[in-house]
Scaffold this motif. Structure first.
Motif, PDB file in Angstrom:
ATOM      1  N   ASP A  32      -9.868  -3.748   1.134  1.00 44.03           N
ATOM      2  CA  ASP A  32     -10.353  -3.238  -0.150  1.00 44.03           C
ATOM      3  C   ASP A  32      -9.987  -4.153  -1.316  1.00 44.03           C
ATOM      4  O   ASP A  32     -10.485  -3.976  -2.429  1.00 44.03           O
ATOM      5  N   LEU A  58       0.846  -1.186   0.000  1.00 46.21           N
ATOM      6  CA  LEU A  58       0.000   0.000   0.000  1.00 46.21           C
ATOM      7  C   LEU A  58       0.886   1.242   0.000  1.00 46.21           C
ATOM      8  O   LEU A  58       2.109   1.144  -0.002  1.00 46.21           O
ATOM      9  N   LYS A  59       0.269   2.405   0.010  1.00 51.21           N
ATOM     10  CA  LYS A  59       1.019   3.660  -0.079  1.00 51.21           C
ATOM     11  C   LYS A  59       2.048   3.783   1.035  1.00 51.21           C
ATOM     12  O   LYS A  59       3.179   4.228   0.829  1.00 51.21           O
ATOM     13  N   GLU A  60       1.671   3.362   2.239  1.00 54.15           N
ATOM     14  CA  GLU A  60       2.550   3.535   3.394  1.00 54.15           C
ATOM     15  C   GLU A  60       3.501   2.369   3.608  1.00 54.15           C
ATOM     16  O   GLU A  60       4.295   2.368   4.550  1.00 54.15           O
ATOM     17  N   ASN A  69      -8.521   3.708  -5.582  1.00 55.18           N
ATOM     18  CA  ASN A  69      -7.509   3.898  -4.538  1.00 55.18           C
ATOM     19  C   ASN A  69      -7.722   2.880  -3.417  1.00 55.18           C
ATOM     20  O   ASN A  69      -8.776   2.859  -2.778  1.00 55.18           O
ATOM     21  N   ILE A  70      -6.741   2.023  -3.202  1.00 57.19           N
ATOM     22  CA  ILE A  70      -6.816   1.015  -2.147  1.00 57.19           C
ATOM     23  C   ILE A  70      -6.210   1.588  -0.881  1.00 57.19           C
ATOM     24  O   ILE A  70      -5.021   1.887  -0.816  1.00 57.19           O
ATOM     25  N   ARG A  71      -7.027   1.755   0.140  1.00 62.28           N
ATOM     26  CA  ARG A  71      -6.565   2.354   1.393  1.00 62.28           C
ATOM     27  C   ARG A  71      -6.264   1.313   2.467  1.00 62.28           C
ATOM     28  O   ARG A  71      -5.483   1.575   3.378  1.00 62.28           O
ATOM     29  N   LYS A  72      -6.897   0.145   2.363  1.00 59.87           N
ATOM     30  CA  LYS A  72      -6.670  -0.899   3.362  1.00 59.87           C
ATOM     31  C   LYS A  72      -6.771  -2.257   2.690  1.00 59.87           C
ATOM     32  O   LYS A  72      -7.334  -2.392   1.595  1.00 59.87           O
ATOM     33  N   LYS A 113     -12.967  -3.672  -3.764  1.00 60.52           N
ATOM     34  CA  LYS A 113     -13.391  -2.308  -4.058  1.00 60.52           C
ATOM     35  C   LYS A 113     -13.421  -2.033  -5.563  1.00 60.52           C
ATOM     36  O   LYS A 113     -14.237  -1.221  -6.039  1.00 60.52           O
TER      37      LYS A 113
END
Length: 399
Positions: free
Chosen positions: A384, A113-115, A378-381, A391
């Motif tokens: 998703d 993921l982004k983080e 946008n996959i946040r978790k 999602k």
């Protein structure tokens, strides 16, 4: 003259032949050098002819492990590792039949993921009280994974039975802890992770079709369910993790949506630089889907080759099409040759280096670039993702 593929192609480039783009070549050195020298020479020839030099993110410092003392199987494994690191191309690999493959598996999967990397699946029930879905993974066996590719990070998780993995995990509070576990012989894959071709009704207005591979079965499932598809408002075609397949079948599937003749793709002659079109004939059958249908095509980074042709042409010719995904497609659109050593047919290269032409889409190559979604999800978790709430599919249903 170009091969007309049973009349489906109205026009095929004069400098190429469709049947020549799927072939087997035999390689032999006249001076009868050792198999290792033959492989080295063949790699050199392939690399000189490789048509997409560094089109993808690659390791320019990749080196072949020149260990010939451990036997041919280990050497081939080292060569394949070198090819994957240097070119990152699904159409370029080497294997050797008869080599015993190490039975490696993992009870934990990860996703970036982004983080950073997160635990995306726990396949071992005994680990579910130790590792939690969505936790951050900082290190695997002491190796920091933040800057590693997803493929490389997942490789670090693979171990032979009784091998031990050590994960450094960080929770939402920033607390870091270490978990060690011993690998089992194998792990059962949950049914929601299994990819299979299926057709299903989502509701009164929407039907869903998952295509794992572009082959005759994919075409048949379209034809079998054509009446129901025609009766609905929206069709969702799921091409995620579809590695491609048969170019001719791809054209036949597209003809269900594009009744008039159309430009399927172009071939660029590597010698003259000339572009010529591959034209598909008009569909004269009754198997035609009205362009009033809303079409949603789901893709991801593993959507490649002929499945990319489907996404691109549906987007271009079928007016109610939207491509939806988390990221762009693989950007791996090429024809494939198998190259065998004449003195050892167990060693087999798969490569796109010997095709006379390069596949183009409206004058451009998508190699290493892929096709960008019209709607980016946008996959946040982790929840998703596809095996869980999905999602991407939810977006396709609602938009």
């Amino acid at each position: 003259t170009g091969y007309d593929s049973y009349g489906l192609y109205k026009s095929y480039p004069t400098f190429d032949k469709e049947e020549d783009n799927k072939g087997t070549l035999y390689f032999r050195l006249q001076n009868n050098k050792s198999e290792y020298k033959s492989i080295d020479s063949l790699i050199n020839i392939i690399e000189k002819n490789y048509p997409f030099d560094f089109a993808r993110p690659v390791s320019r410092v990749a080196k072949i492990k020149a260990d010939t003392l451990s036997g041919m199987c280990n050497y081939i494994s080292g060569v394949d590792s070198y090819i994957r690191q240097k070119y990152n191309d699904p159409h370029f690999s080497i294997k050797m039949n008869g080599c015993k493959t190490k039975n490696k598996s993992t009870g934990v999967l990860l996703y970036r993921l982004k983080e950073g990397y997160k635990v995306s699946a726990i396949l071992d029930d005994s680990l579910k009280n130790k590792i939690y879905l969505g936790e951050s993974i900082v290190r695997i066996d002491g190796t920091e994974i933040q800057k590693l590719s997803s493929e490389r990070a997942n490789e670090l998780l693979l171990k032979e039975p009784n091998g031990v993995s050590k994960l450094e995990l960080k929770n939402s509070k920033g607390e870091v802890r270490t978990v060690e576990y011993t690998h089992k012989d194998s792990y059962k894959i949950p049914s929601n992770f299994v990819q299979k071709t299926e057709f299903s009704t989502i509701n009164d207005e929407i039907v869903y079709l998952k295509i794992k591979h572009i082959d005759k079965d994919a075409l048949y499932i379209f034809l079998e369910n054509l009446p129901e598809i025609k009766s609905k408002k929206k069709l969702v075609i799921d091409l995620r993790n579809n590695g491609g397949g048969d170019f001719l079948i791809g054209a036949q599937i597209l003809s269900l949506f594009i009744p008039d003749e159309f430009k399927y793709y172009q071939l660029r002659d590597k010698f003259s630089g000339k572009n010529e079109d591959v034209i598909v004939n008009k569909n004269l059958s009754d198997n035609i889907i009205s362009n009033k249908l809303e079409l949603r095509v789901l893709v991801n980074k593993n959507t490649s080759c002929v499945s990319e042709l489907l996404a691109y042409n549906l987007k271009k010719y079928f007016k109610n099409t939207k491509v939806i995904g988390i990221e762009h497609t693989a950007g791996a659109l090429a024809t494939l040759y198998e190259v065998l050593l004449e003195n050892n047919n167990n060693v087999k290269f798969r490569t796109n280096a010997f095709a006379r032409s390069i596949i183009m889409l409206d004058g451009k190559s998508i190699e290493g670039k892929g096709i960008s979604p019209d709607i980016h999800v946008n996959i946040r978790k982790i929840e998703d993702l596809q095996p869980y709430n999905d999602k991407v599919l939810i977006t396709a249903i609602s938009k």
